[in-house]
Design a protein around this motif. Structure first.
Motif, PDB file in Angstrom:
ATOM      1  N   LEU A  12       0.788  -1.286   0.206  1.00  0.00           N
ATOM      2  CA  LEU A  12       0.125   0.068  -0.148  1.00  0.00           C
ATOM      3  C   LEU A  12       0.969   1.346  -0.071  1.00  0.00           C
ATOM      4  O   LEU A  12       0.526   2.247  -0.614  1.00  0.00           O
ATOM      5  CB  LEU A  12      -0.974   0.240   1.280  1.00  0.00           C
ATOM      6  CG  LEU A  12      -2.205  -1.179   1.325  1.00  0.00           C
ATOM      7  CD1 LEU A  12      -2.841  -0.967   2.352  1.00  0.00           C
ATOM      8  CD2 LEU A  12      -3.051  -0.813   0.106  1.00  0.00           C
ATOM      9  N   ALA A 446      -7.309   7.292   1.223  1.00  0.00           N
ATOM     10  CA  ALA A 446      -8.056   5.851   1.491  1.00  0.00           C
ATOM     11  C   ALA A 446      -7.095   5.174   1.928  1.00  0.00           C
ATOM     12  O   ALA A 446      -7.214   4.261   2.665  1.00  0.00           O
ATOM     13  CB  ALA A 446      -8.783   5.461   0.075  1.00  0.00           C
ATOM     14  N   VAL A 450      -6.883   2.993   5.416  1.00  0.00           N
ATOM     15  CA  VAL A 450      -6.969   1.474   5.480  1.00  0.00           C
ATOM     16  C   VAL A 450      -5.713   1.060   6.363  1.00  0.00           C
ATOM     17  O   VAL A 450      -5.729  -0.063   7.113  1.00  0.00           O
ATOM     18  CB  VAL A 450      -6.792   0.828   4.014  1.00  0.00           C
ATOM     19  CG1 VAL A 450      -6.297  -0.521   4.307  1.00  0.00           C
ATOM     20  CG2 VAL A 450      -8.177   1.128   3.299  1.00  0.00           C
ATOM     21  N   SER A 451      -4.765   1.908   6.402  1.00  0.00           N
ATOM     22  CA  SER A 451      -3.528   1.458   7.236  1.00  0.00           C
ATOM     23  C   SER A 451      -3.879   1.754   8.435  1.00  0.00           C
ATOM     24  O   SER A 451      -3.365   0.802   9.194  1.00  0.00           O
ATOM     25  CB  SER A 451      -2.186   2.482   6.968  1.00  0.00           C
ATOM     26  OG  SER A 451      -2.058   2.362   5.149  1.00  0.00           O
ATOM     27  N   LEU A 453      -6.629   1.404   9.826  1.00  0.00           N
ATOM     28  CA  LEU A 453      -7.556   0.380  10.339  1.00  0.00           C
ATOM     29  C   LEU A 453      -6.712  -0.936  10.233  1.00  0.00           C
ATOM     30  O   LEU A 453      -7.144  -1.560  11.382  1.00  0.00           O
ATOM     31  CB  LEU A 453      -8.912   0.177   9.120  1.00  0.00           C
ATOM     32  CG  LEU A 453      -9.749  -0.777   9.513  1.00  0.00           C
ATOM     33  CD1 LEU A 453     -10.518  -0.452  10.861  1.00  0.00           C
ATOM     34  CD2 LEU A 453     -10.542  -0.870   8.246  1.00  0.00           C
ATOM     35  N   LEU A 454      -6.028  -1.205   9.197  1.00  0.00           N
ATOM     36  CA  LEU A 454      -5.400  -2.422   9.369  1.00  0.00           C
ATOM     37  C   LEU A 454      -4.540  -2.548  10.772  1.00  0.00           C
ATOM     38  O   LEU A 454      -4.152  -3.451  11.167  1.00  0.00           O
ATOM     39  CB  LEU A 454      -4.535  -2.737   8.265  1.00  0.00           C
ATOM     40  CG  LEU A 454      -5.357  -2.926   6.955  1.00  0.00           C
ATOM     41  CD1 LEU A 454      -4.509  -3.008   5.851  1.00  0.00           C
ATOM     42  CD2 LEU A 454      -6.155  -4.422   7.084  1.00  0.00           C
TER      43      LEU A 454
END
Length: 663
Positions: A12, A446, A450-451, A453-454
C-alpha cells in the motif's frame, strides 16, 4: 499458518508513493494525462501529423542585414486611413497567384518580422488602370487578420488575366502612436515567372529612406526570405548565349567527346541561376534539335531529337532525357532555332548542364565545348561554355518561386497551429495532472485510512493473542507446574514419614526427580514463549527439537525439517509445542517403541508436523484418557487437522496440518 511479515502495508505504501510521484514527472504525468483525456490524445495525433508535414516543407531562411526593407507608407493618425500600392505589369497576363512578402524592420521592442503588415486589406486585379473592371481575389476587410511574421502570404488568383494589381490597406498597423502600411515585396506570378519584377509601383504615398524604404524596392525581387535557390549556392550557373533582340536567332553549342563512342542518352539540365529572379527552366529553348556525328564538320550526322517544328514545353526544374540508342558519335551539337524570352525585349538560350551518357558514365564531363556565341566573354561571370560540362547543376527543387512561397506560407500556418496546440496541450495536461493529483490524494487518504484500520486491527489481534497466551500460561502454571509442585510436596512428605524404608525412599526420590525435571522443562517452555522478540518457524523448530531430545533421551530418533518459512503466532507455537510433548510422552510411556521419526515441513505455505514410531500401536477407537482429545482440541483451535494412523502391532503415525490462515 505461516505468517508473512507485514505483506499488505508495504505494498500500500508503494502504491501511495507511486501515485503521488506521477504528476511530479513531466513525461510520466503527460502519459497518464493522455489516458484520462480523449481530447489530449486527439491533439497529440494532430501534432504528429503537423510535424510530419513540416518535415516536407522548406524552412524560412532569414536574411535581413544590409538588404532594403521594402515599401513603407507615410504615417497616419488613424488606423482606418486607406493606403494602397499598385503594379502595372505592362500587358495582361494570366495571374496564377499574388504573394505578399512581409517587411522586416526592428525598432524598440518590436523584433522585426511582419513590420507594417496591414491589419485589414483587399487585393484586386484589373485590366484598366482606373480599376473600373476590377475583381477581388482576396478580401480581408471585415475582420482583423493575424500578422504573418516571416511567412509570405500567397493568394490564389486562378489564372485570371489582368494587367494591374492593387493591394489596399483598410486598417493600418500600429507603430507606437501612429499607423503605417509596409510590405517587403509584392510578387505577381504567371507561369514560371514573377511578372512584377522591376515594374514600377504606384503608391498612395511613400516614406523614402535611402537603401531602406522606397516604392521601387517593392518589386526588386529582394527580400529577407531570399529565394529557393539560396540553399544550393552553386558555384556556376552553366552556359548562356549572348542577348538577342529577336527570338529566331540561331544559337549552337557543341561538345567534343574526344573519341567515337556509343551514346546511350543525352540529359539536358535546365538552368536556375541564383543571381537572377528565381525562374525554373531559365533559358531553355522552345525549339531545338540535337545532333551527333563522328566528324567535326557534321557533313555526315544524324539527329537524336528534332523539336524545330513546334514549341517544346518548358521542363521547369526537371532534366530532359533524350535516348541515344547506342548510336556512335564523337561530337554532339545542340542548336536552338528559337530562343527563350528573358524579358520584354531580350531573348536568350541557357542551359545548366549537358550530360552525354556512354557505358553508364558522363562522357561529356570536362570535355571541350564550342559555341557560336556567349554572354559577356570579357567579364568574369557565372556563365561560361565550359560550365556546361563541369558536372555542377541544380537538382530538381520546389518547382517555382510561387510554389516555394506558398510552401513557406503553409509552414507558417502549420507552425502557428502547432503553437496553439502546444499551448492547449499544456492546459489539458495541467488539468489532467491536477485531477490525477486529487485522485492520488484521495487514494492516499484511503490508503492511509486502510493503513490505520489494519494497524488497529493488527494491534487488537495481538492484544487478544497476548491475553489468550497469558490465560493459557496461567492455566499451564496452575495445571502442570502447580500440580507438579504439589506432587513434589507430597512425595517429599512421604519420604520424611518413612525414614527406615530405603527402597521406598529411592522410588519416591526418583519420582521427585522426574516431576521436578518435567516442571523445569515446562518453565523453560513458558519462559521461551514470553521472552521478547519474534519467534520464527526456525526458532520453533529448534525449541521442538530440544523438547524431543529431552523426552526421547536413550531412544533412537530422527529429526527432519524441510521448507519452513515465516513465523507463527505465540499461541500457535505454544499449542504445537504442547502437541509434540503430549505425543512424545505417550510414545515414551505406552508405545514400547525403539525408534521415532519426527518431520517438520512447510509444504504449500502451511505447516506440517509428523511423528511416527515403530511401537506396538493401538486402536484409536478404543483409546482412553485425555491426551488424544487434548491434542484434537488444540488442532481445532488452530483451524488445523490432527490425523492418527495406528493399529495394534504396527506402530503409530500422528500428523498435524495447519493452514496459513491460522497464523
Amino acid at each position: 499458518m505461516v505468517r508473512q511479515s507485514g505483506p499488505l502495508m508495504p505494498r500500500l505504501h508503494l502504491i501511495l508513493l507511486f501515485l503521488l510521484s506521477v504528476p511530479l514527472h513531466a513525461e510520466t504525468g503527460s502519459g497518464w494525462a493522455r489516458l484520462f483525456s480523449g481530447e489530449l490524445r486527439e491533439l497529440d495525433e494532430r501534432r504528429a501529423e503537423i510535424r510530419q508535414e513540416l518535415a516536407t516543407l522548406p524552412e524560412v531562411r532569414f536574411r535581413p542585414a544590409s538588404l532594403p526593407a521594402g515599401y513603407r507608407s507615410q504615417p497616419a493618425a488613424s488606423a482606418e486611413t486607406e493606403k494602397w500600392v499598385m503594379i502595372d505589369l505592362g500587358r495582361p497576363y494570366p495571374v496564377d497567384s499574388i504573394v505578399l512578402v512581409p517587411a522586416w524592420y526592428r525598432f524598440g521592442d518590436f523584433p522585426g518580422p511582419g513590420f507594417g503588415f496591414p491589419v485589414r486589406y483587399r487585393v484586386e486585379l484589373a485590366g484598366d488602370e482606373t480599376f473600373s473592371d476590377a475583381f477581388s481575389v482576396a478580401d480581408h476587410t471585415g475582420s482583423d487578420v493575424p500578422n504573418p511574421g516571416f511567412a509570405p502570404v500567397s493568394i490564389h488568383a486562378g489564372g485570371k488575366e489582368a494587367r494591374f494589381v492593387r493591394v489596399t490597406a483598410t486598417k493600418l498597423w500600429r507603430r507606437i502612436d501612429e499607423y503605417i502600411f509596409a510590405l517587403g515585396e509584392l510578387l505577381v506570378v504567371s507561369g514560371n515567372r514573377n511578372r512584377a519584377y522591376h515594374h514600377a509601383a504606384k503608391v498612395s504615398d511613400s516614406f523614402e529612406k535611402t537603401a531602406m524604404w522606397s516604392g521601387a524596392f517593392l518589386t526588386d525581387d529582394s527580400s529577407v526570405l531570399g529565394n529557393p535557390t539560396d540553399t544550393q549556392m552553386l558555384s556556376t550557373n552553366g552556359h548562356h548565349s549572348e542577348l538577342s533582340k529577336t527570338a529566331d536567332r540561331l544559337h549552337a553549342v557543341e561538345v567534343d567527346l574526344g573519341s567515337v563512342m556509343p551514346v546511350d542518352e543525352i540529359r539536358l539540365i535546365p538552368a536556375r541561376p541564383i543571381d537572377y529572379p528565381d525562374t525554373i527552366g531559365f533559358g531553355f529553348p522552345p525549339r531545338f534539335k540535337l545532333e551527333g556525328s563522328e566528324f567535326q564538320d557534321f557533313k555526315t550526322s544524324f539527329a537524336f531529337a528534332d523539336h524545330t517544328g513546334q514549341d517544346f514545353p518548358n521542363p521547369g526544374d526537371k532534366p530532359v532525357v533524350i535516348p541515344g540508342e547506342s548510336r556512335k558519335a564523337r561530337y554532339v551539337r545542340l542548336t536552338a532555332t528559337r530562343l527563350w524570352q528573358r524579358d520584354e525585349e531580350t531573348w536568350v538560350m541557357a542551359l545548366a548542364e549537358m550530360q552525354i551518357i556512354s557505358a553508364g558514365k558522363n562522357a561529356a564531363a570536362g570535355q571541350p565545348v564550342g559555341t557560336t556565341d556567349m554572354v559577356d566573354p570579357e567579364t568574369p561571370t557565372r556563365w561560361k561554355p565550359q560550365f556546361l560540362v563541369d558536372d555542377i547543376a541544380p537538382p530538381p527543387g520546389m518547382g517555382n518561386i510561387a510554389d516555394w512561397l506558398a510552401a513557406l506560407a503553409r509552414r507558417q500556418a502549420l507552425e502557428s497551429e502547432l503553437a496553439g496546440l502546444d499551448l492547449r496541450r499544456t492546459e489539458l495536461t495541467t488539468q489532467a495532472e491536477t485531477r490525477l493529483l486529487w485522485t492520488a490524494a484521495g487514494l492516499a487518504l484511503a490508503v492511509a485510512a486502510v493503513s490505520v484500520l489494519l494497524h488497529r486491527r493488527s494491534r487488537a489481534k495481538h492484544r487478544r493473542e497476548a491475553r489468550r497466551l497469558r490465560q493459557d500460561i496461567a492455566q499451564d502454571l496452575h495445571d502442570e507446574v502447580g500440580s507438579n509442585l504439589g506432587s513434589i510436596a507430597i512425595l517429599s512428605q512421604m519420604a520424611l514419614e518413612n525414614p527406615n524404608d530405603g527402597e521406598s525412599m529411592r522410588s519416591e526420590l526418583e519420582e521427585i526427580h522426574r516431576v521436578s525435571r518435567e516442571t523445569a522443562e515446562s518453565m523453560r517452555d513458558i519462559v521461551w514463549l514470553i521472552s521478547p522478540g519474534e519467534k520464527t518457524a526456525d526458532d520453533l523448530a529448534g525449541r521442538l527439537r530440544g523438547s524431543a531430545a529431552s523426552l526421547l533421551a536413550g531412544m533412537e530418533w530422527n529429526w527432519t525439517v524441510n521448507g519452513l518459512r515465516g513465523s507463527l503466532s505465540l499461541s500457535a507455537q505454544r499449542d504445537v509445542l504442547l502437541i509434540l510433548k503430549e505425543a512424545l510422552h505417550n510414545v515414551r510411556k505406552h508405545a514400547r517403541a525403539s525408534r521415532v521419526d519426527i518431520r517438520l515441513s512447510g509444504a504449500d505455505g502451511g505447516f506440517s508436523m509428523e511423528i511416527e514410531d515403530n511401537g506396538s500401536g493401538f486402536d484409536p477407537a478404543g483409546a482412553t484418557g485425555n491426551g488424544l482429545p487434548n491434542m484434537q482440541r488444540r488442532a481445532r483451535r488452530l483451524c488445523g487437522r490432527l490425523q492418527l494412523d495406528s493399529a495394534a502391532g504396527r506402530g503409530t503415525r500422528l500428523t498435524l496440518s495447519l493452514p496459513l490462515s491460522s497464523a
